[in-house]
Design a protein around this motif. Structure first.
Motif, mmCIF file in Angstrom:
data_model
loop_
_atom_site.group_PDB
_atom_site.id
_atom_site.type_symbol
_atom_site.label_atom_id
_atom_site.label_comp_id
_atom_site.label_asym_id
_atom_site.label_seq_id
_atom_site.Cartn_x
_atom_site.Cartn_y
_atom_site.Cartn_z
ATOM 1 N N THR A 47 -0.887 -3.548 22.729
ATOM 2 C CA THR A 47 0.016 -3.420 21.590
ATOM 3 C C THR A 47 0.548 -4.815 21.276
ATOM 4 N N GLU A 48 1.132 -4.970 20.126
ATOM 5 C CA GLU A 48 1.689 -6.275 19.773
ATOM 6 C C GLU A 48 2.797 -6.676 20.750
ATOM 7 N N ALA A 49 3.630 -5.713 21.135
ATOM 8 C CA ALA A 49 4.716 -6.007 22.080
ATOM 9 C C ALA A 49 4.148 -6.436 23.437
ATOM 10 N N TYR A 126 0.214 -3.813 10.908
ATOM 11 C CA TYR A 126 1.058 -4.966 10.586
ATOM 12 C C TYR A 126 2.107 -4.584 9.531
ATOM 13 N N ASP A 127 3.333 -5.024 9.759
ATOM 14 C CA ASP A 127 4.431 -4.846 8.804
ATOM 15 C C ASP A 127 5.337 -6.063 8.944
ATOM 16 N N ALA A 145 1.800 3.403 10.072
ATOM 17 C CA ALA A 145 0.788 3.259 9.032
ATOM 18 C C ALA A 145 0.821 1.834 8.510
ATOM 19 N N GLY A 146 -0.211 1.456 7.777
ATOM 20 C CA GLY A 146 -0.228 0.121 7.195
ATOM 21 C C GLY A 146 -1.537 -0.229 6.527
ATOM 22 N N SER A 169 0.276 -12.295 12.306
ATOM 23 C CA SER A 169 -0.630 -12.216 11.163
ATOM 24 C C SER A 169 -1.271 -10.831 11.159
ATOM 25 N N GLY A 170 -1.938 -10.502 10.073
ATOM 26 C CA GLY A 170 -2.635 -9.230 9.989
ATOM 27 C C GLY A 170 -3.925 -9.377 9.210
#
Length: 187
Positions: A47-49, A126-127, A145-146, A169-170
């Motif tokens: 995950t990003e975290a 990404y948000d 969602a994204g 970034s995304g």
């Protein structure tokens, strides 16, 4: 694939027969539904975290994924030419390509190339505002969602700013690049 090869329960299930309503990207024509079983012990994207926790050596206040606050081309693969010099960078060699994963130094947790070399996919959508809205949350799971999936770490192609552990970034989930890769995590 790697989970199956090592006889581990896969984390991901992919349904190619329906489109994911959470995938809001108009250029993604596949939009396969990918679900994650977080209790499974197989391989997966971090995950990003999790990615940032590892890049920051367990959550320390460090600027780069090798545990330092100054980016040095002898330790991180990035565009170190004088044109991109920042107050937190050292001018030096621009390799212009990826390097083998074990070539440069690791941070105190053991991962190498958490900054530079290649951007790394993360599981999360990404948000821009997600982390400001979830400030103080412990191990946030990202938005539901994204349009894009998160990429972190910067690459050999990037200047020092993009290689900071905090830089986000995304990209389209179906995007590929010579400066983009992935790191696996395991439950």
């Amino acid at each position: 694939w790697l989970s199956a090869k090592e006889n581990l329960t896969p984390v991901y299930a992919i349904d190619k027969t329906r489109q994911d309503p959470n995938n809001q990207n108009s250029s993604d024509t596949k939009k396969w539904i990918v679900t994650a079983d977080w209790s499974a012990k197989g391989y997966r994207l971090p995950t990003e975290a999790e990615w940032e926790y590892a890049a920051r050596e367990g959550g320390k206040k460090v600027r780069f994924g090798n545990g330092r606050d100054v980016i040095d081309p002898s330790e991180i693969n990035f565009d170190a030419r004088a044109d991109y010099k920042k107050s937190f960078s050292i001018v030096g060699e621009y390799r212009g390509k990826t390097v083998p994963v074990d070539q440069l130094s690791a941070n105190s947790l053991g991962p190498r190339h958490m900054s530079g070399n290649v951007w790394e996919w993360c599981w999360d959508w990404y948000d821009d505002d997600y982390y400001s809205q979830s400030e103080g949350a412990r191990n946030p799971s990202g938005p539901g969602a994204g349009n894009y999936r998160v990429c972190r770490g910067g690459s050999w192609y990037d200047n020092p700013e993009y290689c900071r552990a905090s830089y986000r970034s995304g990209n389209d989930a179906n995007y590929g690049s010579y400066a983009l890769g992935f790191r696996v995590a395991r439950g």
